[in-house]
Design an enzyme around this catalytic site. Sequence first.
Site, PDB file in Angstrom:
ATOM      1  N   LYS A  86      31.953  31.104  30.835  1.00 50.11           N
ATOM      2  CA  LYS A  86      31.795  32.111  31.883  1.00 50.11           C
ATOM      3  C   LYS A  86      33.125  32.777  32.225  1.00 50.11           C
ATOM      4  CE  LYS A  86      29.605  32.326  36.492  1.00 50.11           C
ATOM      5  NZ  LYS A  86      28.957  31.486  37.524  1.00 50.11           N
ATOM      6  N   SER A 161      25.420  33.563  39.968  1.00 53.96           N
ATOM      7  CA  SER A 161      26.407  34.353  39.263  1.00 53.96           C
ATOM      8  C   SER A 161      26.415  34.158  37.746  1.00 53.96           C
ATOM      9  CB  SER A 161      27.798  34.053  39.821  1.00 53.96           C
ATOM     10  OG  SER A 161      28.142  32.680  39.652  1.00 53.96           O
ATOM     11  N   SER A 185      24.112  29.316  41.433  1.00 59.12           N
ATOM     12  CA  SER A 185      24.617  30.138  40.331  1.00 59.12           C
ATOM     13  C   SER A 185      24.333  29.607  38.940  1.00 59.12           C
ATOM     14  CB  SER A 185      26.131  30.369  40.487  1.00 59.12           C
ATOM     15  OG  SER A 185      26.376  31.283  41.523  1.00 59.12           O
TER      16      SER A 185
END
Length: 485
Positions: A86, A161, A185
């Site tokens: 990520k 996210s 997330s």
Amino acid sequence: MEHDSPATEPWQLSAVELAAAIRNRTLSSADIVQSCLDRIDAVNPRVNALADLRPEDALDQARAADRRTASGAELGPLHGIPVSTKINTDQRGYATSHGVVALAGTPAAHDAACVTALRDAGAVLVGRSNAPAFSYRWFSTNDLHGRTLNPWAADRTPGGSSGGASASLAAGMTPIAQGNDIGGSIRYPAACCGVVGIRPTVGRVSNWAEPVYVDTPGGRQQLVMPPTVLNCAVEGPLARTVADARLALRVMTTPDLRDPVGVPALPDRPAPDALPRVSVVRNIGTVANHRAVEKAVDEAVEKLTDAGHQVEELDGLPLLAEAARLWSLLIYEDFRSTMPTVEVIGDADIRTSLTYSFAAAAGQWGDSPTLAEYIHGWSRRGALVAELQQLLGRDRLLLTPVSAEPPFEQDADIASPERAAQLVTAMWPMAAVPILGFPAATVPSALVDGLPMSVQLIGGRFEEEMVLDAAQAVEDRTPRLIPVL
């Protein structure tokens, strides 16, 4: 959409299947990585899930993995398997950009501990998954990398996210993705895209990364992590199957005393004698569930019952309601310290989203919560942790919705202050868990109106295996549905 069909290309296989193929010498890592890169070329332009792609770097890693295979050396659990990381997580040589233009030019010198664990297990790191600026939204768009789309429906969020991670998995770009979770997330994006996400117990997977320093008028200072990041944020995996999520979690389980909340060793957790009871909490009295949400819960109840679990319905659970409300106090009060930075380098969407989110929190706690309220909130958190652990023990799981709504329409959090407040209320299942630090997984249980719908399973502390066993029971009874791209 299409139902499960026999895989014809390496990118269609699970990580467990790919690992076996590498060991059996029926596939090479280079074959697998090239297949995934070809899939990325075919579908990533449409969903924009992965960024900072360096195909030759990935193929170099794969060729090195194949040389190790040929040498007869011991192979790690993820040897030669493509995994994405990520954009808010340190990977050496790649910028930890957080989706912010001003942070895109400085590559990380070291890997975060969770990335080191993936490398040590033999993973081939393929691409960086997109996220919202500063990873503060349940949507995945930013000025640096643009908007990530949900492969099932472009007008719906892929989640946030870790939305780039979930969208890339659903579209077949890699079998496993690394993510992190402080307000859903990992779990929410997995649910939005019809894949599996597991948020581990706080302290199980190391959250350690190199300290970050910033220039201030008073000189260069270390960026201090607020208490909620230290005590509520976790690293963990997303995957297309429960078995792959389990494999990735075992790899990422890294007791690490550099992490302030890291555990030195995991407790011995022998399998319980009987299947755990499952207590269903459909709501906490603050918002009614959409019919698609009720369908997902009903389907999961039926499947867990069929698997032999004793399932009971609870009429709410006050400790979850209080934990969700505490999230709006503790998280947002900690976020206040970052707002000057966000105002300077954040994009317009994140500034609007946070403004509306603070307004939603003010609706519960007032415009300026006091220090006494903040301290009392942390005290109540401790009491709720003990209360929930006593409730769950080693013989019970909780089953909840993921959200009171199906995947939100894109940019719902910046549509208006009123809509933003509705989102915060709807997301009580995502908010309650991080405050308490318990393990939880989301797993698809139904397809409703063309969208995957999932449920959340919550277990006692360090009972990830029990949570994943129940998720496996749901997955085993749910036809796998794949978006057509």
